[in-house]
Design an enzyme around this catalytic site. Structure first.
Site, mmCIF file in Angstrom:
data_model
loop_
_atom_site.group_PDB
_atom_site.id
_atom_site.type_symbol
_atom_site.label_atom_id
_atom_site.label_comp_id
_atom_site.label_asym_id
_atom_site.label_seq_id
_atom_site.Cartn_x
_atom_site.Cartn_y
_atom_site.Cartn_z
ATOM 1 N N CYS A 105 -64.149 41.267 -6.205
ATOM 2 C CA CYS A 105 -63.463 41.645 -7.329
ATOM 3 C C CYS A 105 -63.247 40.691 -8.387
ATOM 4 C CB CYS A 105 -62.000 42.137 -6.486
ATOM 5 S SG CYS A 105 -61.120 42.609 -8.106
ATOM 6 N N HIS A 147 -63.093 51.927 -5.890
ATOM 7 C CA HIS A 147 -62.538 50.291 -5.894
ATOM 8 C C HIS A 147 -61.456 50.214 -7.212
ATOM 9 C CE1 HIS A 147 -62.933 45.846 -5.543
ATOM 10 N NE2 HIS A 147 -62.672 45.982 -6.898
ATOM 11 N N GLU A 148 -62.226 50.865 -8.382
ATOM 12 C CA GLU A 148 -61.408 50.796 -9.653
ATOM 13 C C GLU A 148 -60.160 51.516 -9.668
ATOM 14 O OE1 GLU A 148 -62.020 48.282 -11.641
ATOM 15 O OE2 GLU A 148 -64.174 47.888 -10.373
ATOM 16 N N HIS A 151 -57.352 49.902 -8.139
ATOM 17 C CA HIS A 151 -56.703 49.020 -8.821
ATOM 18 C C HIS A 151 -55.377 49.661 -10.031
ATOM 19 C CE1 HIS A 151 -58.505 45.206 -9.025
ATOM 20 N NE2 HIS A 151 -59.599 45.713 -8.788
#
Length: 196
Positions: A105, A147-148, A151
């Site tokens: 990341c 993954h994003e 966030h």
């Protein structure tokens, strides 16, 4: 304009992002800056919290993965042309048997760990036109999206690893929080803020 990427330890990375409207100030400029920032740091995805904005927005371009010879020609082809903006995204379903992939990341430099995720996601989102659509993605594209997406939910990939692995990387995470890491892209650190 290249924006500084927020480092591990900054509270903005733990906030659940807020939905935005087409009237959100300077949205076109923000998106252009996010793509430029991501490319400058050789990333394949970047979420708004990583540049200090707690909003539901992330950008992805998986082209760098398309050169990976360990992947099938079909997967490489899919990755080659995949560039997309996700606004107000909501994952509605994650399916299949979890598989492991070594993730990193931009907000947590020099830390890479194997993370288990499901291979297929169904996601509702808008692009810049703010027309809501629902799509299904799989493979590495699904993983980058997950993954994003994490966030904008205030979740980091390090939350998904074993407590033993977390202990092993504790020192590295502390160093990032304190700004004791050197990257060839601009970063902003939590400790620097407190010092002001």
């Amino acid at each position: 304009m290249i924006l500084p990427i927020v480092g591990y330890g900054d509270p903005v990375l733990r906030k659940v992002g807020e939905a935005i409207t087409p009237e959100y100030p300077n949205l076109k400029e923000i998106l252009a800056n996010m793509y430029e920032t991501m490319y400058n740091a050789y990333g394949v995805g970047l979420a708004a919290p990583q540049v200090g904005m707690a909003i539901r927005l992330f950008v992805i371009d998986t082209n760098p993965f398309s050169d990976d010879e360990d992947l099938s020609a079909e997967e490489q082809n899919k990755l080659k042309g995949f560039k997309k903006t996700f606004i107000n995204a909501k994952i509605v379903k994650e399916e299949g048997e979890e598989w492991s992939f070594n993730e990193g990341c931009l907000s947590i430099p020099d830390v890479r760990e194997d993370v288990y995720r499901k291979p297929t996601v169904t996601i509702e989102y808008c692009e810049e036109d703010f027309i809501m659509k629902t799509e299904v993605f799989d493979g590495l594209i699904a993983r980058v999206i997950q993954h994003e997406y994490d966030h904008i939910e205030g979740v980091l990939f390090t939350d998904k690893i074993s407590s033993l692995k977390k202990r092993l990387i504790q020192k590295k995470l502390k160093n990032i929080t304190e700004g004791k890491t050197f990257q060839d892209y601009k970063m902003k650190f939590a400790a620097a803020k407190k010092g002001r």
